[in-house]
Design a protein around this motif. Structure first.
Motif, PDB file in Angstrom:
ATOM      1  N   SER A 186       0.827  -1.214   0.000  1.00 35.33           N
ATOM      2  CA  SER A 186       0.000   0.000   0.000  1.00 35.33           C
ATOM      3  C   SER A 186       0.855   1.255   0.000  1.00 35.33           C
ATOM      4  CB  SER A 186      -0.931  -0.004   1.218  1.00 35.33           C
ATOM      5  OG  SER A 186      -1.755  -1.138   1.219  1.00 35.33           O
ATOM      6  N   ILE A 187       1.893   1.257   0.840  1.00 36.43           N
ATOM      7  CA  ILE A 187       2.769   2.429   0.911  1.00 36.43           C
ATOM      8  C   ILE A 187       3.472   2.644  -0.422  1.00 36.43           C
ATOM      9  CG2 ILE A 187       4.977   3.207   1.875  1.00 36.43           C
ATOM     10  CD1 ILE A 187       2.740   3.953   3.663  1.00 36.43           C
ATOM     11  N   GLN A 188       3.924   1.585  -1.054  1.00 39.77           N
ATOM     12  CA  GLN A 188       4.595   1.730  -2.346  1.00 39.77           C
ATOM     13  C   GLN A 188       3.630   2.193  -3.433  1.00 39.77           C
ATOM     14  OE1 GLN A 188       6.378  -2.191  -2.645  1.00 39.77           O
ATOM     15  NE2 GLN A 188       8.394  -1.379  -2.107  1.00 39.77           N
ATOM     16  N   CYS A 189       2.359   1.836  -3.284  1.00 42.85           N
ATOM     17  CA  CYS A 189       1.356   2.256  -4.267  1.00 42.85           C
ATOM     18  C   CYS A 189       1.111   3.762  -4.191  1.00 42.85           C
ATOM     19  CB  CYS A 189       0.054   1.487  -4.028  1.00 42.85           C
ATOM     20  SG  CYS A 189      -1.292   1.972  -5.122  1.00 42.85           S
ATOM     21  N   VAL A 190       0.967   4.303  -2.967  1.00 43.11           N
ATOM     22  CA  VAL A 190       0.621   5.726  -2.819  1.00 43.11           C
ATOM     23  C   VAL A 190       1.855   6.617  -2.671  1.00 43.11           C
ATOM     24  CG1 VAL A 190      -1.581   5.133  -1.761  1.00 43.11           C
ATOM     25  CG2 VAL A 190       0.384   5.596  -0.287  1.00 43.11           C
ATOM     26  N   ARG A 191       3.040   6.007  -2.661  1.00 46.99           N
ATOM     27  CA  ARG A 191       4.277   6.781  -2.494  1.00 46.99           C
ATOM     28  C   ARG A 191       4.520   7.670  -3.720  1.00 46.99           C
ATOM     29  NH1 ARG A 191      10.095   3.914  -1.081  1.00 46.99           N
ATOM     30  NH2 ARG A 191      11.356   5.804  -0.867  1.00 46.99           N
ATOM     31  N   PRO A 192       4.786   8.963  -3.525  1.00 45.11           N
ATOM     32  CA  PRO A 192       5.040   9.851  -4.667  1.00 45.11           C
ATOM     33  C   PRO A 192       6.331   9.465  -5.398  1.00 45.11           C
ATOM     34  CG  PRO A 192       4.654  11.102  -2.642  1.00 45.11           C
ATOM     35  CD  PRO A 192       4.840   9.678  -2.251  1.00 45.11           C
ATOM     36  N   ASP A 193       6.488  10.005  -6.597  1.00 47.39           N
ATOM     37  CA  ASP A 193       7.680   9.690  -7.392  1.00 47.39           C
ATOM     38  C   ASP A 193       8.945  10.234  -6.748  1.00 47.39           C
ATOM     39  OD1 ASP A 193       6.084   8.411  -9.239  1.00 47.39           O
ATOM     40  OD2 ASP A 193       5.716  10.247 -10.374  1.00 47.39           O
ATOM     41  N   THR A 194       8.825  11.364  -6.031  1.00 52.09           N
ATOM     42  CA  THR A 194       9.969  11.945  -5.318  1.00 52.09           C
ATOM     43  C   THR A 194       9.675  11.952  -3.824  1.00 52.09           C
ATOM     44  OG1 THR A 194       9.095  14.198  -5.545  1.00 52.09           O
ATOM     45  CG2 THR A 194      10.554  13.412  -7.289  1.00 52.09           C
ATOM     46  N   ILE A 415      10.026   6.876   5.548  1.00 50.88           N
ATOM     47  CA  ILE A 415      10.308   7.465   4.231  1.00 50.88           C
ATOM     48  C   ILE A 415      10.565   8.967   4.358  1.00 50.88           C
ATOM     49  CG2 ILE A 415       9.277   7.990   1.981  1.00 50.88           C
ATOM     50  CD1 ILE A 415       7.798   5.290   2.200  1.00 50.88           C
ATOM     51  N   GLU A 416       9.785   9.654   5.177  1.00 50.51           N
ATOM     52  CA  GLU A 416       9.949  11.102   5.312  1.00 50.51           C
ATOM     53  C   GLU A 416      11.183  11.467   6.126  1.00 50.51           C
ATOM     54  OE1 GLU A 416       6.236  12.546   6.802  1.00 50.51           O
ATOM     55  OE2 GLU A 416       5.219  12.321   4.872  1.00 50.51           O
ATOM     56  N   ASP A 417      11.539  10.625   7.117  1.00 48.76           N
ATOM     57  CA  ASP A 417      12.768  10.879   7.889  1.00 48.76           C
ATOM     58  C   ASP A 417      14.024  10.509   7.099  1.00 48.76           C
ATOM     59  OD1 ASP A 417      11.386  11.758  10.098  1.00 48.76           O
ATOM     60  OD2 ASP A 417      11.357   9.810  11.085  1.00 48.76           O
ATOM     61  N   LYS A 418      13.852   9.589   6.131  1.00 48.49           N
ATOM     62  CA  LYS A 418      14.972   9.056   5.347  1.00 48.49           C
ATOM     63  C   LYS A 418      16.004   8.393   6.254  1.00 48.49           C
ATOM     64  CE  LYS A 418      14.395  12.593   1.790  1.00 48.49           C
ATOM     65  NZ  LYS A 418      14.957  13.743   1.086  1.00 48.49           N
ATOM     66  N   ALA A 419      15.556   7.924   7.410  1.00 42.53           N
ATOM     67  CA  ALA A 419      16.459   7.273   8.373  1.00 42.53           C
ATOM     68  C   ALA A 419      15.623   6.456   9.357  1.00 42.53           C
ATOM     69  CB  ALA A 419      17.292   8.304   9.125  1.00 42.53           C
ATOM     70  N   VAL A 420      16.261   5.520  10.040  1.00 45.49           N
ATOM     71  CA  VAL A 420      15.613   4.690  11.049  1.00 45.49           C
ATOM     72  C   VAL A 420      16.558   4.515  12.243  1.00 45.49           C
ATOM     73  CG1 VAL A 420      14.013   3.381   9.593  1.00 45.49           C
ATOM     74  CG2 VAL A 420      16.404   2.673   9.725  1.00 45.49           C
ATOM     75  N   VAL A 421      16.017   3.987  13.337  1.00 47.24           N
ATOM     76  CA  VAL A 421      16.793   3.767  14.574  1.00 47.24           C
ATOM     77  C   VAL A 421      16.723   2.293  14.947  1.00 47.24           C
ATOM     78  CG1 VAL A 421      17.014   4.411  17.007  1.00 47.24           C
ATOM     79  CG2 VAL A 421      16.165   6.073  15.378  1.00 47.24           C
ATOM     80  N   PRO A 422      17.825   1.669  15.335  1.00 49.27           N
ATOM     81  CA  PRO A 422      17.761   0.268  15.800  1.00 49.27           C
ATOM     82  C   PRO A 422      16.816   0.127  16.989  1.00 49.27           C
ATOM     83  CG  PRO A 422      20.035   0.951  15.449  1.00 49.27           C
ATOM     84  CD  PRO A 422      19.205   2.182  15.317  1.00 49.27           C
ATOM     85  N   GLY A 423      15.965  -0.910  16.953  1.00 52.82           N
ATOM     86  CA  GLY A 423      14.967  -1.105  18.009  1.00 52.82           C
ATOM     87  C   GLY A 423      15.405  -2.131  19.034  1.00 52.82           C
ATOM     88  N   ALA A 424      14.423  -2.813  19.642  1.00 54.75           N
ATOM     89  CA  ALA A 424      14.647  -3.856  20.662  1.00 54.75           C
ATOM     90  C   ALA A 424      15.327  -3.309  21.910  1.00 54.75           C
ATOM     91  CB  ALA A 424      15.460  -5.020  20.080  1.00 54.75           C
ATOM     92  N   GLY A 425      15.126  -2.013  22.208  1.00 53.95           N
ATOM     93  CA  GLY A 425      15.733  -1.419  23.399  1.00 53.95           C
ATOM     94  C   GLY A 425      17.191  -1.072  23.252  1.00 53.95           C
ATOM     95  N   ALA A 426      17.736  -1.181  22.022  1.00 54.59           N
ATOM     96  CA  ALA A 426      19.175  -0.946  21.828  1.00 54.59           C
ATOM     97  C   ALA A 426      19.542   0.507  22.089  1.00 54.59           C
ATOM     98  CB  ALA A 426      19.569  -1.338  20.392  1.00 54.59           C
ATOM     99  N   PHE A 427      18.731   1.438  21.603  1.00 49.93           N
ATOM    100  CA  PHE A 427      19.074   2.854  21.791  1.00 49.93           C
ATOM    101  C   PHE A 427      19.054   3.233  23.261  1.00 49.93           C
ATOM    102  CE2 PHE A 427      17.465   7.185  22.450  1.00 49.93           C
ATOM    103  CZ  PHE A 427      18.564   7.899  21.987  1.00 49.93           C
TER     104      PHE A 427
END
Length: 554
Positions: A186-194, A415-427
Motif C-alpha cells: 500500500s505504501i509503495q502504491c501511494v508513495r510519490p515519485d519523489t 520514508i519522510e525521515d529518510k532514516a531509522v533507529v535500531p529497536g529492541a531497546g538498543a538505543f
C-alpha cells in the motif's frame, strides 16, 4: 523553616477561599508520582511483541481487546487530574507521529520515580530538572549519531522490517506477515515519485469484512466499494473493464426554482411523462453508443455514478451488459480516478475515451445483506489502493484496523525521515551508558544527580521488554550492558533473553517517534516535578462556607 513557609502559603490560600482543597509540597510530589506510576503500571504489560492484551468494557457491555497504548488511553475513564494530563499528552504523541504512546507514559513515570528518591532526601526539584534537561539534550544529540540514526534507501526490504517491527507489537504472530506485506504494498502504491512530496495515507482505504480468518486479509490493487449494483440482471464479474466515473443524473429531477407543470386533461399529462422518459432514454442511449464505440472484443464497460439512476434506466443498461453503481460516495469517486485513471465526467456532452479509467477485473460479492464491489488489477500507475481486512469477529477486525493504521504511519515516517533507529531497546541501553560514562562525569555539582536519574529511567524500556517476556530483569539487563557500547547497538531477543544486533535482525524504530517521546516525557516529568501545591479551587468552590460571618445574605 520550609514547613513554616508551606503552612503560611496554605493559610494564604485558605483566607482567599475557605473551601479550597490544598495538597502541600511534599504531598503534591507524592500525589503526582503515584498518578504517573499508576498509569505506567496499567500500560507496562502491553509493551513489546510479548505484551499482553487489555479488555475494555463499555457502559452498554461493548467489548474491545487491545494492546495499543493510544486506544487504551483514549477509551479508559481516567479520574485523576495528573494521570489525565499524562494520558492527553501521550495521545498527542500518537497524533503527531503515529506511535510511541506506551513508551512516553513509561518513561515519564520512571523519570518521576527516579527523581522522587532524591527529592525526598531534600534535593531541590529545580536542581533535578536542570540535570534532566541536560541529559535530554545529550540523549537527543546522541540519537543523531550515524550509529543510531541510520540513513538508508527506503527499499522494500527496509520498509518490510519497519512495518514488521510496528505490527508485531500489536498483533498475533500468525496474522503479522500477511498484514506486513499488505502495508508495504500500500505504501509503495501511494508513495510519490519523489521523496520530497508528502505521502497521503487517505488514499489507502481500509475495508473490514466479518468472514474467514485474519490470515485471509490482503492488499487490493484498486478499490473495494461498500455497495453494489441495484439490478438483478447486471453482470457480477467483468474483465478488461473501461471505468466511467461520472456525476450525471439518470432520473427525474425536481426543478431548482419554485415552479410547477399544469395540465388540463390526462392526455397532456401523458405527453409530459412521455417527454421526460424520452429525455432520459436519450441520455441512456448516449452512454450505450459511447460504450459500443469504446469497447473492443472481450472488453467490458462499468459506470459508477455519484447521482441517481432510475429503475428503467438501470434496466436499459443491464440489457446492454453494463454494470452500473449509483449514488457512490464522494471519497470513493476521488479514489477511483486515482486508482483507475481517467477523470470524472460531469456532463454527457464531455464523453471522451480519454476520460475513462481501466481495471483488469470488476466483481461483486454479497455478504449477508451487504454488497461489495471489487475494482481490481488497476495497473502499475494506480495511486490509490485498498487493504481488505477479514476476520471472524468485530474484536479482531478492530484490533487489525488500529494496528494497520500504525504500520502505515511507521512506514510513512521512515520514508519522510529518510532514516531509522535500531529497536529492541538498543538505543535506550546505549544512551544510558553514554549518560553514565560520558555525560555524568563531565557534569559538576548536584546537577549530576538529575543526569544519573535520567540514565536510570531510560532503562525502563529494556527492563519492561524483559519482564513481559518472562525473563529475569536484572540478569537480562546486565547481559545487555556487558555486550553494548556507544558504537555497537545491542538489543534484547525477547524469545531467548540473549543480546542481538537489531540492525542484522531487521528491527527498526522511527527517528521522529524516539525524538518526540524523549521530548514529551521529559517535559511532562519536569513540569510535574516543579509542582509544589495542588489546589482544587475552581469557580464551583467560590460558595461561602456555612456559618461564614462574611456572608451578607444570612
Amino acid at each position: 523553616m520550609s514547613g513554616a513557609i508551606s503552612q503560611r502559603q496554605r493559610g494564604g490560600v485558605s483566607d482567599l477561599n475557605a473551601n479550597a482543597e490544598i495538597v502541600s509540597q511534599q504531598d503534591a510530589l507524592r500525589v503526582n508520582v503515584a498518578a504517573a506510576m499508576g498509569l505506567q503500571a496499567v500500560l507496562k504489560t502491553n509493551l513489546g511483541p510479548k505484551g499482553t492484551l487489555k479488555m475494555l468494557v463499555g457502559g452498554a457491555g461493548q467489548l474491545k481487546l487491545t494492546k495499543d497504548g493510544q486506544v487504551l488511553l483514549k477509551e479508559m475513564q481516567i479520574q485523576h487530574p495528573t494521570a489525565l494530563m499524562i494520558a492527553r499528552t501521550a495521545t498527542a504523541q500518537d497524533d503527531v507521529t503515529g506511535d510511541g504512546t506506551t513508551s512516553t507514559v513509561l518513561l515519564c513515570g520512571e523519570l518521576l520515580r527516579q527523581t522522587e528518591r532524591y527529592a525526598s532526601e531534600g534535593l531541590h526539584p529545580r536542581v533535578l530538572v536542570d540535570g534532566m534537561e541536560l541529559a535530554r539534550d545529550a540523549t537527543l544529540k546522541f540519537l543523531q549519531r550515524d550509529t543510531f540514526t541510520v540513513s538508508r534507501e527506503m527499499d522494500t526490504d527496509l520498509l518490510t522490517s519497519v512495518a514488521r517491527t510496528s505490527l508485531s507489537t500489536k498483533l498475533d504472530p500468525s496474522v503479522t506477515p500477511t498484514l506486513v506485506k499488505a502495508v508495504v504494498q500500500s505504501i509503495q502504491c501511494v508513495r510519490p515519485d519523489t521523496d520530497d512530496e508528502p505521502i497521503d495515507l487517505h488514499r489507502v482505504e481500509l475495508i473490514t469484512m466479518e468472514r474467514k480468518l485474519g490470515t485471509d486479509s490482503r492488499f487490493v490493487n484498486g478499490l473495494v466499494l461498500d455497495h453494489g449494483a441495484r439490478h438483478p440482471d447486471m453482470p457480477q464479474l467483468l474483465k478488461k473493464c473501461h471505468i466511467m466515473t461520472c456525476n450525471v443524473t439518470f432520473e427525474y429531477e425536481k426543478t431548482e426554482v419554485a415552479s410547477g407543470f399544469y395540465y388540463s386533461n390526462a392526455e397532456e399529462r401523458e405527453k409530459l411523462v412521455e417527454s421526460e422518459r424520452t429525455w432520459l432514454d436519450e441520455r441512456c442511449q448516449q452512454v450505450i453508443q459511447f460504450k459500443r464505440s469504446v469497447c473492443k472484443e472481450g472488453e467490458s464497460f462499468v459506470m459508477i455514478n455519484q447521482k441517481g439512476i432510475d429503475p428503467l434506466s438501470l434496466d436499459i443498461f443491464a440489457k446492454e451488459g453494463i454494470l452500473c453503481l449509483r449514488r457512490a460516495k464522494r471519497r470513493n469517486m476521488e479514489r477511483l480516478t486515482l486508482a483507475c485513471g481517467g477523470s470524472p465526467i460531469h456532463s454527457l456532452e464531455d464523453l471522451s475515451p480519454d476520460l475513462l479509467g481501466f481495471a483488469g477485473r470488476v466483481s461483486e460479492i454479497t455478504l449477508g445483506e451487504d454488497k461489495y464491489t471489487f475494482v481490481e488489477e488497476c495497473g502499475q500507475n494506480a495511486k490509490s489502493c485498498t487493504i481488505l481486512l477479514q476476520g471472524p469477529n468485530p474484536h479482531s477486525l478492530k484490533q487489525m484496523h488500529d494496528a494497520v493504521n500504525d504500520g502505515l504511519r511507521s512506514c510513512k515516517n521512515a520514508i519522510e525521515d529518510k532514516a531509522v533507529v535500531p529497536g529492541a531497546g538498543a538505543f535506550e541501553v546505549a544512551a544510558s551508558l553514554h549518560l553514565t560514562q560520558t555525560v555524568a562525569p563531565a557534569t559538576k555539582g548536584r546537577t549530576k544527580l538529575g543526569v544519573l536519574a535520567f540514565a536510570e529511567a531510560l532503562l525502563v524500556i529494556p527492563k519492561t521488554l524483559a519482564e513481559n517476556s518472562g525473563l529475569d530483569v536484572q540478569e537480562t539487563l546486565l547481559k545487555l550492558q556487558d555486550e553494548s557500547s556507544e558504537d555497537v547497538p545491542v538489543g534484547l531477543n525477547c524469545d531467548t533473553g540473549e543480546a542481538l544486533l537489531p540492525m542484522e535482525e531487521g528491527i527498526w524504530d522511527n527517528v521522529r517517534v524516539k525524538r518526540q517521546s524523549l521530548y514529551l516525557s521529559t517535559v511532562l516529568a519536569t513540569q510535574l516535578l516543579l509542582v509544589d501545591e495542588v489546589m482544587r479551587a475552581g469557580r464551583q468552590m467560590n460558595k461561602a462556607p456555612e456559618g461564614d460571618p462574611m456572608d451578607l445574605h444570612q
